[in-house]
Scaffold this motif. Structure first.
Motif, short mmCIF file in Angstrom:
data_model
loop_
_atom_site.label_atom_id
_atom_site.label_comp_id
_atom_site.label_asym_id
_atom_site.label_seq_id
_atom_site.Cartn_x
_atom_site.Cartn_y
_atom_site.Cartn_z
N ILE A 10 0.84 -1.20 0.00
CA ILE A 10 0.00 0.00 0.00
C ILE A 10 0.88 1.26 0.00
O ILE A 10 0.59 2.22 -0.70
N ARG A 11 1.94 1.22 0.78
CA ARG A 11 2.87 2.35 0.81
C ARG A 11 3.44 2.59 -0.58
O ARG A 11 3.52 3.73 -1.05
N TYR A 12 3.83 1.53 -1.26
CA TYR A 12 4.43 1.64 -2.58
C TYR A 12 3.43 2.12 -3.62
O TYR A 12 3.73 3.00 -4.43
N ILE A 13 2.23 1.56 -3.59
CA ILE A 13 1.19 1.92 -4.57
C ILE A 13 0.87 3.41 -4.51
O ILE A 13 0.76 4.09 -5.52
N PHE A 14 0.71 3.94 -3.29
CA PHE A 14 0.27 5.32 -3.12
C PHE A 14 1.41 6.28 -2.79
O PHE A 14 1.15 7.44 -2.46
N SER A 15 2.65 5.80 -2.85
CA SER A 15 3.84 6.63 -2.56
C SER A 15 3.69 7.35 -1.22
O SER A 15 3.86 8.57 -1.14
N LEU A 16 3.36 6.61 -0.19
CA LEU A 16 3.16 7.18 1.14
C LEU A 16 4.48 7.27 1.89
O LEU A 16 5.23 6.30 1.93
N SER A 59 -6.77 -1.20 11.58
CA SER A 59 -6.92 0.22 11.91
C SER A 59 -6.34 1.09 10.80
O SER A 59 -6.93 2.11 10.43
N PHE A 60 -5.18 0.70 10.27
CA PHE A 60 -4.59 1.46 9.17
C PHE A 60 -5.53 1.49 7.97
O PHE A 60 -5.75 2.54 7.36
N LEU A 61 -6.10 0.33 7.62
CA LEU A 61 -7.01 0.27 6.48
C LEU A 61 -8.27 1.09 6.73
O LEU A 61 -8.79 1.74 5.82
N LYS A 91 -11.47 -3.75 2.20
CA LYS A 91 -11.21 -2.42 2.75
C LYS A 91 -10.55 -1.50 1.73
O LYS A 91 -10.87 -0.31 1.65
N VAL A 92 -9.62 -2.03 0.94
CA VAL A 92 -8.99 -1.22 -0.11
C VAL A 92 -10.02 -0.87 -1.17
O VAL A 92 -10.06 0.27 -1.66
#
Length: 159
Positions: A10-16, A59-61, A91-92
């Motif tokens: 998720i971090r990689y997909i959205f460049s977080l 919780s993160f999701l 959730k995504v």
């Protein structure tokens, strides 16, 4: 797929960056420090590696849903949730407001073909007779499709 792998994708997909991840955790009333976030992204076996508990990833999701769609009126998320690939997928999907056609297109771009009926089986209750467990490969293909879509959007913006 481990919880750490899910967060990493998720971090990689959205460049977080860590700051944004901390903010998303805050939205779900599950504060995590920058240092804790760094431990989540260490490789398994490294000294400072920390496994992400199910309730932390859930919780993160939930925070991602709030970030993308806004806070929901009424009951808030439960902090003792267990999590599996089906829940992550759902959730995504909710966070990004994806419809079945959108998900099928994402999966097609990642070279996985599913019908609408096969896809809906992932989002049914486990007790339902047509429920289907989402395996690691399917979730990974979904993440790959999201990455391809976001990467394509970034390239189009730059052109």
């Amino acid at each position: 797929m481990t919880n750490n792998e899910v967060l990493h994708h998720i971090r990689y997909i959205f460049s977080l960056n860590n700051e944004k991840i901390v903010a998303i955790f805050q939205l779900a009333a599950c504060p995590q420090s920058d240092e804790e976030i760094n431990h989540f992204f260490r490789k398994n076996g490294e000294q400072a590696f920390a496994r992400i508990a199910d309730n932390i990833l859930a919780s993160f999701l939930d925070g991602l849903i709030i970030e993308c769609r806004g806070a929901k009126e009424g009951a808030q998320a439960q902090l003792d949730q267990s999590i599996n690939n089906n829940i992550v997928f759902n959730k995504v999907k909710i966070a990004l407001a994806l419809k079945a056609e959108d998900i099928i297109a994402l999966l097609d771009s990642a070279e996985l073909t599913l019908s609408k009926h096969e896809l809906s089986a992932f989002f049914r209750k486990p007790e339902h007779k047509h429920f289907r467990v989402c395996n690691n490969d399917t979730l990974l293909k979904f993440f790959n499709g999201l990455h391809l879509k976001n990467h394509q959007a970034i390239v189009e913006i730059k052109e």
